[in-house]
Design a protein around this motif. Structure first.
Motif, PDB file in Angstrom:
ATOM      1  N   MET A   1      43.884 -17.004 -26.448  1.00  0.00           N
ATOM      2  CA  MET A   1      42.937 -17.584 -25.514  1.00  0.00           C
ATOM      3  C   MET A   1      41.663 -16.740 -25.427  1.00  0.00           C
ATOM      4  O   MET A   1      40.582 -17.291 -25.303  1.00  0.00           O
ATOM      5  CB  MET A   1      43.597 -17.721 -24.140  1.00  0.00           C
ATOM      6  N   THR A   2      41.770 -15.444 -25.487  1.00  0.00           N
ATOM      7  CA  THR A   2      40.569 -14.618 -25.393  1.00  0.00           C
ATOM      8  C   THR A   2      39.680 -14.796 -26.614  1.00  0.00           C
ATOM      9  O   THR A   2      38.474 -14.650 -26.522  1.00  0.00           O
ATOM     10  CB  THR A   2      40.928 -13.130 -25.220  1.00  0.00           C
ATOM     11  N   ALA A   3      40.300 -15.106 -27.751  1.00  0.00           N
ATOM     12  CA  ALA A   3      39.492 -15.362 -28.951  1.00  0.00           C
ATOM     13  C   ALA A   3      38.613 -16.578 -28.732  1.00  0.00           C
ATOM     14  O   ALA A   3      37.458 -16.614 -29.162  1.00  0.00           O
ATOM     15  CB  ALA A   3      40.392 -15.547 -30.162  1.00  0.00           C
ATOM     16  N   ARG A   4      39.152 -17.577 -28.082  1.00  0.00           N
ATOM     17  CA  ARG A   4      38.369 -18.772 -27.802  1.00  0.00           C
ATOM     18  C   ARG A   4      37.242 -18.452 -26.819  1.00  0.00           C
ATOM     19  O   ARG A   4      36.124 -18.918 -26.984  1.00  0.00           O
ATOM     20  CB  ARG A   4      39.279 -19.857 -27.231  1.00  0.00           C
ATOM     21  N   ARG A   5      37.538 -17.646 -25.802  1.00  0.00           N
ATOM     22  CA  ARG A   5      36.520 -17.270 -24.815  1.00  0.00           C
ATOM     23  C   ARG A   5      35.391 -16.489 -25.491  1.00  0.00           C
ATOM     24  O   ARG A   5      34.223 -16.714 -25.206  1.00  0.00           O
ATOM     25  CB  ARG A   5      37.164 -16.444 -23.703  1.00  0.00           C
ATOM     26  N   SER A   6      35.737 -15.605 -26.401  1.00  0.00           N
ATOM     27  CA  SER A   6      34.688 -14.834 -27.080  1.00  0.00           C
ATOM     28  C   SER A   6      33.827 -15.755 -27.957  1.00  0.00           C
ATOM     29  O   SER A   6      32.625 -15.531 -28.092  1.00  0.00           O
ATOM     30  CB  SER A   6      35.282 -13.697 -27.904  1.00  0.00           C
ATOM     31  N   THR A   7      34.429 -16.777 -28.521  1.00  0.00           N
ATOM     32  CA  THR A   7      33.662 -17.759 -29.289  1.00  0.00           C
ATOM     33  C   THR A   7      32.698 -18.504 -28.372  1.00  0.00           C
ATOM     34  O   THR A   7      31.537 -18.712 -28.720  1.00  0.00           O
ATOM     35  CB  THR A   7      34.603 -18.759 -29.984  1.00  0.00           C
ATOM     36  N   TYR A   8      33.157 -18.869 -27.194  1.00  0.00           N
ATOM     37  CA  TYR A   8      32.299 -19.551 -26.228  1.00  0.00           C
ATOM     38  C   TYR A   8      31.149 -18.640 -25.789  1.00  0.00           C
ATOM     39  O   TYR A   8      30.029 -19.107 -25.584  1.00  0.00           O
ATOM     40  CB  TYR A   8      33.098 -19.998 -25.005  1.00  0.00           C
ATOM     41  N   GLN A   9      31.433 -17.361 -25.652  1.00  0.00           N
ATOM     42  CA  GLN A   9      30.387 -16.418 -25.286  1.00  0.00           C
ATOM     43  C   GLN A   9      29.346 -16.302 -26.391  1.00  0.00           C
ATOM     44  O   GLN A   9      28.150 -16.168 -26.108  1.00  0.00           O
ATOM     45  CB  GLN A   9      30.998 -15.050 -24.977  1.00  0.00           C
ATOM     46  N   GLN A  10      29.776 -16.369 -27.631  1.00  0.00           N
ATOM     47  CA  GLN A  10      28.844 -16.353 -28.757  1.00  0.00           C
ATOM     48  C   GLN A  10      27.963 -17.615 -28.743  1.00  0.00           C
ATOM     49  O   GLN A  10      26.769 -17.542 -29.031  1.00  0.00           O
ATOM     50  CB  GLN A  10      29.594 -16.252 -30.087  1.00  0.00           C
ATOM     51  N   ILE A  11      28.558 -18.741 -28.421  1.00  0.00           N
ATOM     52  CA  ILE A  11      27.793 -19.989 -28.325  1.00  0.00           C
ATOM     53  C   ILE A  11      26.737 -19.859 -27.227  1.00  0.00           C
ATOM     54  O   ILE A  11      25.578 -20.248 -27.412  1.00  0.00           O
ATOM     55  CB  ILE A  11      28.725 -21.184 -28.060  1.00  0.00           C
ATOM     56  N   ALA A  12      27.134 -19.297 -26.092  1.00  0.00           N
ATOM     57  CA  ALA A  12      26.190 -19.104 -24.986  1.00  0.00           C
ATOM     58  C   ALA A  12      25.051 -18.175 -25.395  1.00  0.00           C
ATOM     59  O   ALA A  12      23.887 -18.420 -25.062  1.00  0.00           O
ATOM     60  CB  ALA A  12      26.915 -18.550 -23.769  1.00  0.00           C
ATOM     61  N   LYS A  13      25.379 -17.134 -26.123  1.00  0.00           N
ATOM     62  CA  LYS A  13      24.366 -16.196 -26.592  1.00  0.00           C
ATOM     63  C   LYS A  13      23.360 -16.898 -27.509  1.00  0.00           C
ATOM     64  O   LYS A  13      22.143 -16.713 -27.396  1.00  0.00           O
ATOM     65  CB  LYS A  13      25.048 -15.046 -27.335  1.00  0.00           C
ATOM     66  N   GLN A  14      23.865 -17.727 -28.409  1.00  0.00           N
ATOM     67  CA  GLN A  14      22.981 -18.468 -29.312  1.00  0.00           C
ATOM     68  C   GLN A  14      22.123 -19.480 -28.547  1.00  0.00           C
ATOM     69  O   GLN A  14      20.959 -19.688 -28.887  1.00  0.00           O
ATOM     70  CB  GLN A  14      23.800 -19.180 -30.392  1.00  0.00           C
ATOM     71  N   LEU A  15      22.703 -20.095 -27.520  1.00  0.00           N
ATOM     72  CA  LEU A  15      21.922 -21.037 -26.708  1.00  0.00           C
ATOM     73  C   LEU A  15      20.784 -20.329 -25.973  1.00  0.00           C
ATOM     74  O   LEU A  15      19.711 -20.902 -25.805  1.00  0.00           O
ATOM     75  CB  LEU A  15      22.819 -21.761 -25.708  1.00  0.00           C
ATOM     76  N   ARG A  16      21.022 -19.102 -25.530  1.00  0.00           N
ATOM     77  CA  ARG A  16      19.949 -18.347 -24.875  1.00  0.00           C
ATOM     78  C   ARG A  16      18.811 -18.073 -25.860  1.00  0.00           C
ATOM     79  O   ARG A  16      17.634 -18.158 -25.511  1.00  0.00           O
ATOM     80  CB  ARG A  16      20.490 -17.051 -24.292  1.00  0.00           C
ATOM     81  N   ARG A  17      19.160 -17.750 -27.087  1.00  0.00           N
ATOM     82  CA  ARG A  17      18.137 -17.551 -28.121  1.00  0.00           C
ATOM     83  C   ARG A  17      17.410 -18.868 -28.401  1.00  0.00           C
ATOM     84  O   ARG A  17      16.195 -18.888 -28.588  1.00  0.00           O
ATOM     85  CB  ARG A  17      18.769 -17.031 -29.400  1.00  0.00           C
ATOM     86  N   PHE A  18      18.161 -19.948 -28.465  1.00  0.00           N
ATOM     87  CA  PHE A  18      17.597 -21.279 -28.675  1.00  0.00           C
ATOM     88  C   PHE A  18      16.589 -21.593 -27.565  1.00  0.00           C
ATOM     89  O   PHE A  18      15.517 -22.124 -27.826  1.00  0.00           O
ATOM     90  CB  PHE A  18      18.734 -22.303 -28.685  1.00  0.00           C
ATOM     91  N   ALA A  19      16.954 -21.240 -26.324  1.00  0.00           N
ATOM     92  CA  ALA A  19      16.070 -21.498 -25.180  1.00  0.00           C
ATOM     93  C   ALA A  19      14.763 -20.732 -25.295  1.00  0.00           C
ATOM     94  O   ALA A  19      13.708 -21.234 -24.904  1.00  0.00           O
ATOM     95  CB  ALA A  19      16.778 -21.136 -23.878  1.00  0.00           C
ATOM     96  N   ALA A  20      14.836 -19.536 -25.834  1.00  0.00           N
ATOM     97  CA  ALA A  20      13.622 -18.733 -25.983  1.00  0.00           C
ATOM     98  C   ALA A  20      12.646 -19.377 -26.955  1.00  0.00           C
ATOM     99  O   ALA A  20      11.435 -19.246 -26.809  1.00  0.00           O
ATOM    100  CB  ALA A  20      13.985 -17.328 -26.458  1.00  0.00           C
TER     101      ALA A  20
END
Length: 52
Positions: A1-20
């Protein structure tokens, strides 16, 4: 389950870059599309809450 959470965190990180680059509205639309594809994944929704 934590592997999935870390993947979601990576997606969030990329979305923040996308927003910039593309702005908040485009990011919001993309986040809604992602969450819409996976409506039962609450951890994903939590990680992307900043854009929803």
């Amino acid at each position: 389950m934590t592997a999935r959470r870390s993947t979601y965190q990576q997606i969030a990180k990329q979305l923040r870059r996308f927003a910039a680059v593309f702005g908040d509205e485009e990011t919001r639309v993309l986040a809604h599309e992602i969450v819409g594809r996976y409506p039962n994944r609450t951890a994903l929704r939590e990680e992307l809450a900043f854009a929803l």
